[in-house]
Scaffold this active site. Structure first.
Site, mmCIF file in Angstrom:
data_model
loop_
_atom_site.group_PDB
_atom_site.id
_atom_site.type_symbol
_atom_site.label_atom_id
_atom_site.label_comp_id
_atom_site.label_asym_id
_atom_site.label_seq_id
_atom_site.Cartn_x
_atom_site.Cartn_y
_atom_site.Cartn_z
ATOM 1 N N MET A 163 13.160 -6.361 15.418
ATOM 2 C CA MET A 163 11.976 -7.145 15.062
ATOM 3 C C MET A 163 10.816 -6.879 16.028
ATOM 4 O O MET A 163 9.669 -6.742 15.610
ATOM 5 C CB MET A 163 12.301 -8.639 15.055
ATOM 6 C CG MET A 163 11.137 -9.493 14.566
ATOM 7 S SD MET A 163 11.460 -11.259 14.624
ATOM 8 C CE MET A 163 12.753 -11.409 13.395
ATOM 9 N N LYS B 19 -10.933 -3.834 2.123
ATOM 10 C CA LYS B 19 -9.940 -4.871 1.796
ATOM 11 C C LYS B 19 -8.808 -4.851 2.822
ATOM 12 O O LYS B 19 -8.662 -3.883 3.595
ATOM 13 C CB LYS B 19 -9.385 -4.615 0.395
ATOM 14 C CG LYS B 19 -8.613 -3.303 0.245
ATOM 15 C CD LYS B 19 -8.289 -3.007 -1.217
ATOM 16 C CE LYS B 19 -7.539 -1.699 -1.352
ATOM 17 N NZ LYS B 19 -7.356 -1.335 -2.775
ATOM 18 N N TYR C 3 20.982 -2.386 17.414
ATOM 19 C CA TYR C 3 21.910 -3.059 16.510
ATOM 20 C C TYR C 3 22.793 -2.083 15.736
ATOM 21 O O TYR C 3 22.299 -1.070 15.221
ATOM 22 C CB TYR C 3 21.145 -3.919 15.499
ATOM 23 C CG TYR C 3 20.449 -5.097 16.111
ATOM 24 C CD1 TYR C 3 21.134 -6.004 16.919
ATOM 25 C CD2 TYR C 3 19.099 -5.323 15.883
ATOM 26 C CE1 TYR C 3 20.481 -7.102 17.476
ATOM 27 C CE2 TYR C 3 18.440 -6.412 16.433
ATOM 28 C CZ TYR C 3 19.144 -7.298 17.229
ATOM 29 O OH TYR C 3 18.502 -8.371 17.775
ATOM 30 N N ARG D 271 -2.890 -1.862 -15.096
ATOM 31 C CA ARG D 271 -2.843 -2.912 -14.089
ATOM 32 C C ARG D 271 -3.940 -3.904 -14.461
ATOM 33 O O ARG D 271 -3.874 -4.539 -15.501
ATOM 34 C CB ARG D 271 -3.004 -2.288 -12.690
ATOM 35 C CG ARG D 271 -2.589 -3.209 -11.560
ATOM 36 C CD ARG D 271 -2.652 -2.524 -10.208
ATOM 37 N NE ARG D 271 -4.024 -2.236 -9.775
ATOM 38 C CZ ARG D 271 -4.331 -1.644 -8.614
ATOM 39 N NH1 ARG D 271 -3.387 -1.281 -7.780
ATOM 40 N NH2 ARG D 271 -5.588 -1.431 -8.282
HETATM 41 C C1 LIG Z 1 -7.912 0.009 -2.879
HETATM 42 C C2 LIG Z 1 -8.836 0.425 -3.931
HETATM 43 C C3 LIG Z 1 -9.683 1.531 -3.755
HETATM 44 C C4 LIG Z 1 -9.562 2.469 -2.581
HETATM 45 O O1 LIG Z 1 -8.446 3.287 -2.783
HETATM 46 P P1 LIG Z 1 -8.077 4.471 -1.761
HETATM 47 O O2 LIG Z 1 -6.976 5.184 -2.418
HETATM 48 O O3 LIG Z 1 -7.665 3.787 -0.488
HETATM 49 O O4 LIG Z 1 -9.311 5.255 -1.588
HETATM 50 C C5 LIG Z 1 -10.632 1.790 -4.725
HETATM 51 N N1 LIG Z 1 -10.730 1.009 -5.821
HETATM 52 C C6 LIG Z 1 -9.904 -0.032 -6.039
HETATM 53 C C7 LIG Z 1 -10.032 -0.841 -7.267
HETATM 54 C C8 LIG Z 1 -8.923 -0.364 -5.104
HETATM 55 O O5 LIG Z 1 -8.109 -1.393 -5.333
#
Ligand SMILES: *Cc1c(COP(=O)(O)O)cnc(C)c1O
Length: 398
Positions: free
Chosen positions: A321, A36, A268, A134
């Site tokens: 930036m 992802k 800055y 969640r």
């Molecule tokens: C992102 C995610 C993972 C992977 O998590 P890591 O801590 O990066 O290994 C696994 N399962 C779900 C549902 C996730 O959202």
């Protein structure tokens, strides 16, 4: 070569080695490599291919669009996606043989409707909220959604292939919440299988649980951050302790090197003032490129670490930036064009994404995923010792 004076170099051999290492930590499970968020900023397609080459039999993405992109580029590996809103084009996922998570009652309705419209069964993983609070069906919602899913299965609209959940405290393996979630998961599993579902995969473990909680591996582990060679449990061990190698190196060229007197305010608001005559270097990466502004440096607080000419230095003054400044020291030998490493494997005393996370008070995940879209990704393969793809802006692949 891109004209951009910095790049994220991703070693696909490290990705492959990490996947193999994760597989050896979970010898009884299949590996789903989580790719992802553009493979945690490492580049979706090359990383997905490398993970599959190393034996990952599943890939996972949060967003449907990333799943479809993988399919559009010929990736045929089993693929799970899990984050979509009402009205999403689920028919495209079904047609592309993408497994869908069902985490709410409305989602099952939409998956079933999409499958009927496409004329082939949708492959569904029921997601249970075992305590993360969640996404996922509450244990109270599960029985009704399960029954509806099994009715849709009898009618040929879906196949209930998976039951899954996600941990809240996987990075603290001894936390009682891990055990509590495992118990709720086992109960959900008993319910689902007791009502006749024939599951292909039951899965719960992210990277941390893959590395530290073998009793939670079930049929499939879902590592993300560890695929990229970063430790999910830095308080328990670094990458090498788990047989992992960081895959991304963020590097730039110095664009300016100059002598300045004592008392020169730097960047800055002059948060850093030179303590004596010294040499300043300008590094062309800033918060637009993902360098955290929280890693700014001041007199009493070194900023994010940098490796310049074999010396470990730190950001002086505010992160801007597009650039940061580094105090190279009096009489420094460095020249414009010299290489600066912000983070990488940690070899030769170089800084790591974890070091940046520590300075910015965040996690390494955020450091690598935030590397900006304008920073070219250069994929190399240290086993084959050649660049395998042209530098490509992250956004361009989408
Ligand atoms: C992102 C995610 C993972 C992977 O998590 P890591 O801590 O990066 O290994 C696994 N399962 C779900 C549902 C996730 O959202």
């Amino acid at each position: 070569m891109s004209s951009f004076p910095a790049r994220a170099v991703i070693d696909l051999a490290a990705i492959r080695a990490n996947v193999r290492s994760l597989a050896s930590h979970a010898p009884t499970a299949q590996v789903l490599a989580v790719v992802k968020a553009d493979a945690y900023g490492h580049g979706l397609l090359p990383v997905a291919q490398a993970a599959v080459d190393a034996g990952a039999t599943w890939l996972g993405v949060a967003q449907l669009g990333e799943a479809l992109e993988l399919r559009a580029h010929g990736v045929t590996t089993r693929l799970l996606t899990w984050l979509y809103a009402p009205g999403a084009p689920l028919g495209q996922a079904v047609a592309a043989d993408v497994d869908l998570s069902v985490a709410a009652p409305w989602a099952l309705d939409e998956v079933v409707a999409a499958a009927r419209a496409v004329g082939r069964p949708a492959r569904v993983h029921l997601k249970v909220d075992t305590g993360l609070g969640r996404n996922g069906l509450t244990p109270a919602q599960l029985p009704d959604v399960l029954d509806a899913a099994l009715r849709a299965e009898a009618e040929g609209a879906v196949q209930v292939v998976g039951l899954w959940s996600h941990l809240a405290f996987a990075d603290e393996p001894d936390h009682p919440a891990v055990r509590a979630q495992a118990v709720v998961f086992a109960e959900a599993l008993a319910l689902v299988e007791g009502r006749g579902a024939r599951l292909e995969v039951r899965h719960l473990a992210n990277s941390a649980a893959t590395l530290t909680s073998p009793e939670l591996h079930y049929d499939l582990v879902r590592p993300g951050i560890a695929v990229y060679g970063l430790s999910p449990v830095p308080q328990l061990g670094g990458p090498a302790d788990f047989g992992l190698t960081p895959a991304m190196t963020l590097e730039a060229e110095l664009v300016t090197v100059k002598e300045v007197p004592a008392g020169q305010g730097v960047s800055y608001a002059h948060a850093y003032v030179t303590p004596g005559t010294t040499t300043l270097g300008v590094v062309p990466l800033g918060y637009a490129d993902g360098v955290p502004r929280h890693a700014s440096g001041a007199a009493d607080r070194p900023g994010g670490p940098l490796l310049v000419g074999g010396r470990r230095l730190s950001v002086a003054g505010r992160v801007c930036m597009d650039q940061v400044v580094v105090d190279l020291g009096p009489g420094a030998p460095d020249r414009a064009g010299d290489r600066v490493e912000l983070f990488g494997t940690g070899a030769a005393g170089g800084p790591t994404a974890q070091d940046w996370a520590d300075v910015a008070e965040t996690i390494s995940y955020e450091i690598v995923t935030r590397v900006g879209g304008r920073v070219p990704r250069v994929h190399v393969d240290s086993e084959r010792d050649e660049a395998v793809a042209e530098p490509q802006a992250e956004g361009a692949a989408r």
